[in-house]
Scaffold this active site. Structure first.
Site, mmCIF file in Angstrom:
data_model
loop_
_atom_site.group_PDB
_atom_site.id
_atom_site.type_symbol
_atom_site.label_atom_id
_atom_site.label_comp_id
_atom_site.label_asym_id
_atom_site.label_seq_id
_atom_site.Cartn_x
_atom_site.Cartn_y
_atom_site.Cartn_z
ATOM 1 N N CYS A 96 0.859 -1.196 0.000
ATOM 2 C CA CYS A 96 0.000 0.000 0.000
ATOM 3 C C CYS A 96 0.896 1.247 0.000
ATOM 4 O O CYS A 96 1.865 1.321 0.764
ATOM 5 C CB CYS A 96 -0.893 0.000 1.230
ATOM 6 S SG CYS A 96 -1.835 1.523 1.349
ATOM 7 N N HIS A 124 2.994 -8.163 13.725
ATOM 8 C CA HIS A 124 2.156 -7.944 12.531
ATOM 9 C C HIS A 124 3.078 -7.778 11.310
ATOM 10 O O HIS A 124 4.100 -7.089 11.383
ATOM 11 C CB HIS A 124 1.299 -6.680 12.720
ATOM 12 C CG HIS A 124 0.278 -6.505 11.640
ATOM 13 N ND1 HIS A 124 0.576 -5.966 10.414
ATOM 14 C CD2 HIS A 124 -1.043 -6.822 11.597
ATOM 15 C CE1 HIS A 124 -0.506 -5.944 9.658
ATOM 16 N NE2 HIS A 124 -1.516 -6.468 10.358
ATOM 17 N N GLU A 126 2.987 -6.001 8.746
ATOM 18 C CA GLU A 126 3.297 -4.619 8.340
ATOM 19 C C GLU A 126 4.433 -4.068 9.197
ATOM 20 O O GLU A 126 5.367 -3.430 8.691
ATOM 21 C CB GLU A 126 2.050 -3.730 8.484
ATOM 22 C CG GLU A 126 2.326 -2.293 8.049
ATOM 23 C CD GLU A 126 1.188 -1.332 8.377
ATOM 24 O OE1 GLU A 126 0.013 -1.708 8.256
ATOM 25 O OE2 GLU A 126 1.498 -0.192 8.778
ATOM 26 N N ASN A 226 -6.877 -5.218 11.812
ATOM 27 C CA ASN A 226 -7.725 -4.018 11.876
ATOM 28 C C ASN A 226 -9.157 -4.367 12.229
ATOM 29 O O ASN A 226 -9.856 -3.591 12.857
ATOM 30 C CB ASN A 226 -7.603 -3.202 10.577
ATOM 31 C CG ASN A 226 -8.389 -3.776 9.424
ATOM 32 O OD1 ASN A 226 -9.554 -3.476 9.256
ATOM 33 N ND2 ASN A 226 -7.750 -4.626 8.620
HETATM 34 FE FE1 F3S Z 1 -3.284 1.004 2.990
HETATM 35 FE FE2 F3S Z 1 -4.731 2.160 4.824
HETATM 36 FE FE3 F3S Z 1 -5.552 0.042 3.707
HETATM 37 S S1 F3S Z 1 -2.598 1.836 4.828
HETATM 38 S S2 F3S Z 1 -3.768 -1.068 3.150
HETATM 39 S S3 F3S Z 1 -5.213 1.980 2.690
HETATM 40 S S4 F3S Z 1 -5.796 0.589 5.766
#
Ligand code: F3S
Length: 674
Positions: A96, A124, A126, A226
């Site tokens: 992302c 996590h 990320e 999330n």
């Molecule tokens: Fe990117 Fe926000 Fe989704 S960082 S992956 S758009 S929750």
């Protein structure tokens, strides 16, 4: 009647939507691909992808030789990229862009010597990826207590440079608490709020919705961080909060005694699953008398933005055919190139930069697919039209490119607004085609605006007229007798030519065009010729300028004076015959008159019997009057000269004969005397 409200921010976020689309795109292309870990935390989507041939690998070493690897939206550390490149593998980067931004911050700040503190879950993917850009310089904290502990255990951090970032899906309430827990007034600490807008909006809406609901349904993968955060947030406000992965799990819940049901979903929950939950819930709640139209509720809930609305968005990425933007809702925003510009030479990256905020107009919303199509051109048009209105009010000059020739005029585009310029206002002459203006940049004023119909009418002529007036004023400021100008021949008449001196036209009388005889000005000049002229006379009040063109040094009379004298015998060409004599050209521009009495040494009744036009004759110059520009020449004088010569020859002969006789007589006398 049970009220159901679906969170506007429920479902796929931009990053997840993009990642999933990239994978489906690879399937369409037909090559072999594998995702490094499940592409999203949603079993239905992952299962569907696996059925379509997408493998899931946990390590790059598992890649087959002909397989591409897809990096998911969570992103990965630098070492993974190195490993892929060293192995000669091809990768599709679905990280992302908001996560990539954190990678960039961490990498740069590490280079600058900062310690990196990351708010989030250290396990996590990320966060693991973010750590991988910090060169072992990162520490992770889960909440404000852990943050405080970091500073307690490392008091030297207070003296060092520290940069703090957050996992994009970090809990916004915890983040606020962490910020409060930081040492106060420490300028060494830089805070980057990297919680994704989609996340914070989703969480904020979930808080509000859960406060006003008897039951909260959170839809999303059981391992989705999330989604779990959403569940925890909502549970704080609503006891009956349930986390479900799909609509089947609704049967296990008691929904009957609720008056208000709120639904939200994690970032990796596809719209169709939310819709399924809605549909199933409709079936379950069908027992209620006052049935709820869930489809409508769903549709309503998704309409955060409307077609035709002007919105601000952030540019997330650009490619050759479109720009992808974040409009602050769950939708993915697309701006096709055709809605960015009319200029065929431009690409999206010429017009927009990643990270830039841009104003757009919503042209289409597809809630089912979570896509919104937008237009920059329409905003430009509106802004352009506002400028057009202002230009009309202030009578300022605008410019534009002529795009089309239409009936009665041309259309010029000014900042996306098409302005009609009637033929009579184009400044193009009647005998010239309007096509000559096509693709040309023109300047015009706005003479009429119809705000309702968004129509504007322009005038090029008005600009040209103003320019001429300005040039005219400038001309008269500096014009003086004998001043030399260069100008274009604008028109030719029988009596002279008009020359554009820049704002003012001056006239060269026919007599000023040539030292020689000419029948018409066009014998000397043509339309469009550039001439060097000088001012002979000026009359500002009458706006009249008389010009000279022929030069003194070319004056044939001067040349004649220098070359010929009275008594000279010259050759001349008969150029005209009159009852009183014939004119003959001696040199170009200088004719002499052979009076009828000077044509022959006898009486001449009809000159034409002796002379004809074009005939070359020998003449003697009898008289030169340069002031009156008159030259008398004579053929008869030459004839008389000849006669004189003949007469004098005869006398000499007679005299000689007389002398001979005398001599003979003398000789005879002498002989007799002897
Ligand atoms: Fe990117 Fe926000 Fe989704 S960082 S992956 S758009 S929750």
């Amino acid at each position: 009647m049970v009220k159901i409200k679906v969170a506007k921010t429920a479902g796929f976020c931009f990053g997840v939507d993009r990642a999933v689309k990239l994978v489906y795109n690879e399937i369409k292309k037909g090559g072999k691909s594998a995702t490094l870990g499940p592409i999203i935390h949603n079993n239905q989507v992952v299962n569907d992808l696996q059925k379509k041939g997408i493998r899931i690998i946990e390590d790059i070493s598992e890649l087959a030789f002909d397989e591409k690897v897809i990096i998911r939206s969570h992103g990965v550390g630098k070492s993974i990229y190195n490993e892929i490149e060293q192995g000669g593998k091809i990768y599709i980067d679905a990280t992302c862009p908001f996560v990539s931004r954190i990678h960039k911050i961490v990498s740069e700040k590490t280079q600058e010597g900062h310690i990196i503190l990351i708010a989030g879950d250290s396990e996590h993917p990320e966060v693991v990826g973010i750590i991988g850009h910090g060169e072992k310089n990162c520490m992770v904290f889960n909440d404000s207590d852990e943050l405080k502990e970091i500073f307690l255990k490392n008091p030297d951090f207070l003296e060092k440079k520290v940069a703090i970032v957050a996992q994009t899906t970090y809990n916004i309430i915890l983040w606020e608490e962490c910020l409060k827990a930081l040492p106060e007034n420490n300028s060494n600490i830089i805070i980057y709020d990297t919680i994704c807008n989609a996340t914070s909006c989703r969480q904020e809406e979930a808080i509000e919705l859960s406060k006003n609901s008897d039951i909260m349904i959170i839809v999303g993968g059981k391992h989705s961080s999330n989604t779990i955060k959403l569940y925890n947030i909502c549970k704080e406000n609503c006891n009956r909060t349930y986390h479900i992965e799909n609509s089947d799990e609704l049967y296990a819940l008691n929904l009957m005694d609720a008056k208000r049901i709120g639904i939200t979903a994690g970032a990796s929950t596809p719209a169709y699953i939310i819709k399924e939950v809605q549909t199933k819930m409709t079936e379950i709640l069908n027992n209620f008398e006052d049935d709820i139209n869930f489809e409508e509720a769903l549709a309503q809930s998704f309409k955060k933005i409307h077609t035709g609305e002007r919105v601000k968005a952030y540019v997330v990425s650009v490619n050759n055919s479109e720009a992808i933007v974040d409009v602050g809702t769950k939708h993915t925003g697309y701006v096709p190139l055709s809605e960015l510009t009319d200029d065929p030479t431009k690409t999206p990256s010429d017009i927009l930069n990643v990270g830039e905020e841009v104003e757009l107009i919503v042209t289409k919303i597809n809630d089912q697919e979570g896509i919104v199509t937008l237009s920059k051109k329409k905003v430009d048009e509106r802004l352009g039209f506002e400028k057009i209105i202002k230009a009309k009010e202030e009578n300022t000059v605008v410019d534009g490119i002529v795009q089309n020739v239409v009936k009665g005029g041309v259309l010029a585009s000014h900042k996306g607004v098409r302005v009609f310029i009637p033929a009579s206002q184009t400044g193009v002459g009647r005998n010239t085609k309007l096509d000559t203006l096509l693709k040309q940049k023109v300047e015009f004023t706005i003479i009429e605006v119809n705000e309702q119909r968004r129509r504007a009418v322009g005038s090029i002529s008005a600009v040209l007229k103003a320019q001429r007036e300005e040039a005219k004023a400038k001309f008269w400021e500096s014009a003086e007798i004998d001043k030399v100008y260069k100008g274009e021949v604008k028109s030719i008449t029988n009596y002279g030519v008009f020359v554009d001196l820049g704002g003012v036209d001056g006239m060269i009388h026919i007599s000023e065009l040539s030292w020689g005889r000419i029948k018409h000005p066009s014998d000397v000049v043509n339309m469009g010729d550039m001439l060097e002229v000088f001012i002979k006379e000026l009359d500002k009040d009458a706006n009249r300028v008389s010009l000279g063109y022929k030069k003194t040094e070319d004056n044939p009379w001067e040349k004649f004076k220098a070359q010929f004298n009275v008594g000279d015998i010259v050759k001349a060409n008969i150029v005209s015959i009159t009852p009183f004599g014939a004119f003959a050209q001696i040199i170009e521009g200088v004719d002499g008159l052979i009076h009828i009495s000077q044509i022959a040494n006898r009486r001449v009744d009809d000159i034409n019997e002796i002379l004809s036009i074009g005939q070359e004759v020998d003449v003697k110059i009898l008289e030169i009057d340069t002031d009156k520009k008159r030259i008398s020449i004579s053929m008869r004088a030459l004839l008389e000269d000849e006669e004189d010569e003949e007469t004098s020859g005869e006398i000499v002969e007679e005299k000689a004969m007389d002398e001979e006789v005398i001599e003979e007589e003398t000789t005879e006398t002498d002989i007799t005397e002897e």
